[in-house]
Design an enzyme around this catalytic site. Structure first.
Site, PDB file in Angstrom:
ATOM      1  N   GLU A 237     -10.196   2.712   4.007  1.00  0.00           N
ATOM      2  CA  GLU A 237      -9.899   3.746   3.287  1.00  0.00           C
ATOM      3  C   GLU A 237     -10.919   4.392   2.688  1.00  0.00           C
ATOM      4  OE1 GLU A 237      -6.277   3.180   0.695  1.00  0.00           O
ATOM      5  OE2 GLU A 237      -7.468   4.486  -0.728  1.00  0.00           O
TER       6      GLU A 237
ATOM      7  N   LYS B 200      -4.902  -6.420   3.220  1.00  0.00           N
ATOM      8  CA  LYS B 200      -4.768  -5.242   2.311  1.00  0.00           C
ATOM      9  C   LYS B 200      -6.027  -4.712   1.779  1.00  0.00           C
ATOM     10  CE  LYS B 200      -2.994  -2.167  -0.392  1.00  0.00           C
ATOM     11  NZ  LYS B 200      -3.509  -2.076  -1.909  1.00  0.00           N
TER      12      LYS B 200
ATOM     13  N   SER C 125       1.044  -1.135   0.036  1.00  0.00           N
ATOM     14  CA  SER C 125      -0.141   0.068   0.222  1.00  0.00           C
ATOM     15  C   SER C 125       0.642   1.201   0.142  1.00  0.00           C
ATOM     16  CB  SER C 125      -1.270   0.077   1.163  1.00  0.00           C
ATOM     17  OG  SER C 125      -1.590   1.322   1.315  1.00  0.00           O
TER      18      SER C 125
ATOM     19  N   HIS D 157      -7.653  -2.870   4.364  1.00  0.00           N
ATOM     20  CA  HIS D 157      -7.081  -1.657   4.622  1.00  0.00           C
ATOM     21  C   HIS D 157      -8.007  -0.662   3.366  1.00  0.00           C
ATOM     22  CE1 HIS D 157      -4.511   1.074   2.529  1.00  0.00           C
ATOM     23  NE2 HIS D 157      -3.878   1.428   3.848  1.00  0.00           N
ATOM     24  N   ASN D 158      -8.021  -1.479   2.180  1.00  0.00           N
ATOM     25  CA  ASN D 158      -8.822  -0.275   1.219  1.00  0.00           C
ATOM     26  C   ASN D 158     -10.078  -0.148   1.646  1.00  0.00           C
ATOM     27  OD1 ASN D 158      -6.257  -0.969   0.172  1.00  0.00           O
ATOM     28  ND2 ASN D 158      -7.029  -0.939  -1.818  1.00  0.00           N
TER      29      ASN D 158
END
Ligand code: ATR
Length: 472
Positions: free
Chosen positions: A192, A185, A131, A188-189
Site C-alpha cells: 500500500e 497484513k 484491513s 499488504h500495508n
C-alpha cells in the site's frame, strides 16, 4: 454458564471495535457480546445501536460468561500493552478450545510469541490482520487470520460472514499458523505504501513536467481508472485531486502540508524484508519518501542553495500514456517484491501460504483492492512456483509493453528535476534482473581483496581466493 448466548464477543469499543461488533451483529445468526475497559463506551455503543441487540457487559467476568462455548472473542484495543492486558484477562478465564483473536495491528513477531505462550493452555490464539479502516470494519474488511487450522473451523464462518465480498467470494482465508496473518497484513500495508508513492509520483510528473492542473490530473486518473490501473487508491485520488478547499478556493492538494506521516507498518515491512534478504525497493523508497518529506530543515537548507530546478523538457500528450505505463510497470514490480517477501517469510517461519488465496482476499475490503489482483491470483494459481511474478505471461507482457515508456518517464523526470524514487527503483530492479552480468562480480573481487571472503568462478566449480598482495 446457562444464560450464555453470544456466539462471538468483541473487546474494545473504540471506532474499529464498535464498527466490527456492529458488522458482526448485522449478520444473520450472530449474537454479539461487547465489552470495553471503560464501561461508558460500552453503554454508549449499546444505546446508539439498539438494532444490534448487543449483549453488553461492564466487567470482563460478565463478558466471558455471556459467551457460548467454544468462546470466541475478538480483541480490538490499542496494540502493545492494551492487547497484552486483555489477552491476560481472557486467558485467565477461558478454557481449552476457546479462541482469542487479536484483530489489531500487531507486529507478527509479537503474535508468534503470544501464540507460543498461550498454546500450552489449549486456548487458541489467533492473530488476524483486518484491513479496510473504519469503513471496512463496519461494512466488510479483508481479513487475514493466522492461528491453528482447528480454530479456523469455528472462526472461519464467523469471519466470512462479515468480510468484504469480491466476485462472490468472502475476503478471508486461513493464511497460515501463528503470526502468518499479521505478517501478510504487514506486507499488504507495505505494498500500500509503494502504491501510494507511485501514484504520488505520477501526479507530480503530470503536474510539474506536463503542467496539468490538479483538476485535469483528476480527469486523467479517471480515464486510467477505466483500464488496468483500476483500483481503490486511484479512485480516491481522483476525488482528492478534484477537491477544492472551501476556505481559499485553492486545490486541496495545495493547502496540505507536504510532509507525510506513517504509523510504522511500512517500516516493519522493510525491516522484515532486510532480515529475509528480499529486495523491496518499492516499499523502502515509499517509506524513505515520507521520511524525506518530513525533513523540513534539510529541504529548506538545500533550497537555500539556490540551485534552480531545470526547465522541464517539452512533452506532448503521449507523456500521459507514458506515465500510465511507467506507473503500471512499477506497480507490478512492487507487488512482485511484496509476494517475494511473503514467499521468503513463509519459508523462514514455516507457513504454508497460498499466494493466489492471499491475492484474492485483497480484491475487496482493503486499501489496495483492485482488478489487478484477479490477474495476480491467476498467475499464482496457474503456476504457484513462479520464480518472480514478472515471469507470469500477463505481467511479462505488461513490462514488455511498458518498458520504453518507463525509461522515457524516468529520463524525463531526471531532466526536469522531479524526484521519482519509486519509478526509478522499480526500473533499476527490473534492469538488475534483466542484465546478463551484474557488477556484483566486482564486489566479490573487492570482498576477496580486503577480507579474503573468496569467490566462485564462472568456468569451474569450487571456491577460490586470489593472493592480492602481488597486485599492489
Ligand atoms: P482507536 O485508534 O480505534 O481509537 P486505540 O487507541 O487503538 O483505538 O485503542 C483504544 C481502545 O483500547 C479503547 O477501547 C481502550 O479502552 P478505554 O476506552 O477504556 O480507554 C482500549 N485499551 C487501551 N489500553 C487498554 C488496556 N490496558 N486494557 C484494556 N483496554 C485498553
Amino acid at each position: 454458564s446457562n444464560d450464555a448466548k453470544a456466539n462471538i464477543g468483541v473487546v474494545g469499543m473504540a471506532v474499529m471495535g464498535s464498527n466490527l461488533a456492529r458488522n458482526l451483529a448485522s449478520r444473520e445468526g450472530n449474537t454479539v457480546a461487547i465489552y470495553n475497559r471503560s464501561p461508558e463506551k460500552t453503554h454508549e455503543v449499546a444505546k446508539n445501536h439498539p438494532e444490534a441487540n448487543f449483549v453488553a457487559s461492564d466487567t470482563i467476568d460478565e463478558f466471558v460468561a455471556s459467551l457460548a462455548k467454544p468462546r470466541t472473542a475478538i480483541i480490538m484495543v490499542q496494540a502493545g500493552a492494551g492487547t497484552d492486558a486483555v489477552i491476560e484477562q481472557l486467558k485467565e478465564r477461558f478454557e481449552p478450545g476457546d479462541i482469542i483473536v487479536d484483530g489489531g495491528n500487531a507486529n507478527f513477531h509479537d503474535t508468534i510469541a503470544r501464540e507460543a505462550k498461550i498454546a500450552p493452555t489449549g486456548i487458541h490464539f489467533v492473530g488476524a490482520g483486518i484491513s479496510g479502516g473504519e469503513e471496512g470494519a463496519l461494512k466488510g474488511p479483508s481479513i487475514m487470520p493466522g492461528g491453528t487450522a482447528e480454530s479456523y473451523e469455528t472462526l472461519g464462518p464467523i469471519l466470512a460472514s462479515i468480510a468484504a465480498v469480491a466476485e462472490g467470494e468472502a475476503c478471508v482465508t486461513h493464511v497460515g499458523t501463528d503470526g502468518a496473518g499479521h505478517f501478510v497484513k504487514m506486507i499488504h500495508n507495505g505494498i500500500e505504501y509503494a502504491d501510494m508513492e507511485l501514484i504520488g509520483e505520477a501526479y507530480d510528473l503530470l503536474r510539474n513536467v506536463a503542467g496539468y492542473t490538479p483538476a485535469q490530473i483528476s480527469e486523467i486518473f479517471a480515464t486510467w481508472n477505466r483500464g488496468p490501473l483500476n483500483s481503490y487508491l486511484i479512485e480516491i485520488t481522483i476525488d482528492i485531486l478534484k477537491h477544492v478547499d472551501a476556505e481559499t478556493g485553492k486545490p486541496f492538494v495545495d493547502i496540505v502540508t507536504d510532509q507525510a506521516g506513517s504509523k510504522g507498518t511500512g517500516v516493519w515491512t522493510v525491516q522484515t524484508a532486510l532480515d529475509l534478504g528480499v529486495p523491496v525497493g518499492g516499499v523502502a523508497e515509499a517509506v524513505f519518501g515520507r521520511a524525506v518529506s518530513s525533513k523540513r530543515n534539510q529541504r529548506d537548507a538545500v533550497r537555500a542553495l539556490g540551485i534552480e530546478r531545470p526547465t522541464a523538457p517539452r512533452v506532448d500528450d503521449s507523456f500521459v500514456d507514458d506515465v500510465a505505463k511507467a506507473l503500471y510497470a512499477s506497480k507490478i514490480v512492487a507487488y512482485a517484491q511484496g509476494f517475494d517477501a511473503i514467499i521468503a517469510g513463509a519459508e523462514k517461519y514455516g507457513w504454508n501460504i497460498d499466494k493466489g488465496a492471499v491475492a484474492k482476499i485483497w480484491r475487496g475490503g482493503c486499501i489496495i483492492r483492485a482488478q489487478f489482483l484477479n490477474v495476480l491470483a491467476d498467475a499464482y494459481e496457474t503456476n504457484p512456483n513462479l520464480a518472480t511474478l514478472l515471469e507470469a505471461p500477463y505481467f511479462a507482457q505488461a513490462i514488455r509493453d511498458g518498458e520504453e515508456a518507463w525509461r522515457r518517464v524516468v529520463i524525463t523526470a531526471t531532466q526536469a528535476g522531479v524526484p521519482v524514487p519509486g519509478f526509478a527503483t522499480a526500473l533499476s530492479y527490473f534492469d538488475s534482473l534483466n542484465v546478463d552480468r551484474l557488477p556484483a562480480a566486482l564486489v566479490q573481487g573487492q570482498r576477496d581483496f580486503f577480507g579474503a571472503h573468496t569467490y566462485k568462478r564462472v568456468d569451474k566449480p569450487g571456491t577460490f581466493h586470489t593472493l592480492w598482495s602481488g597486485d599492489r
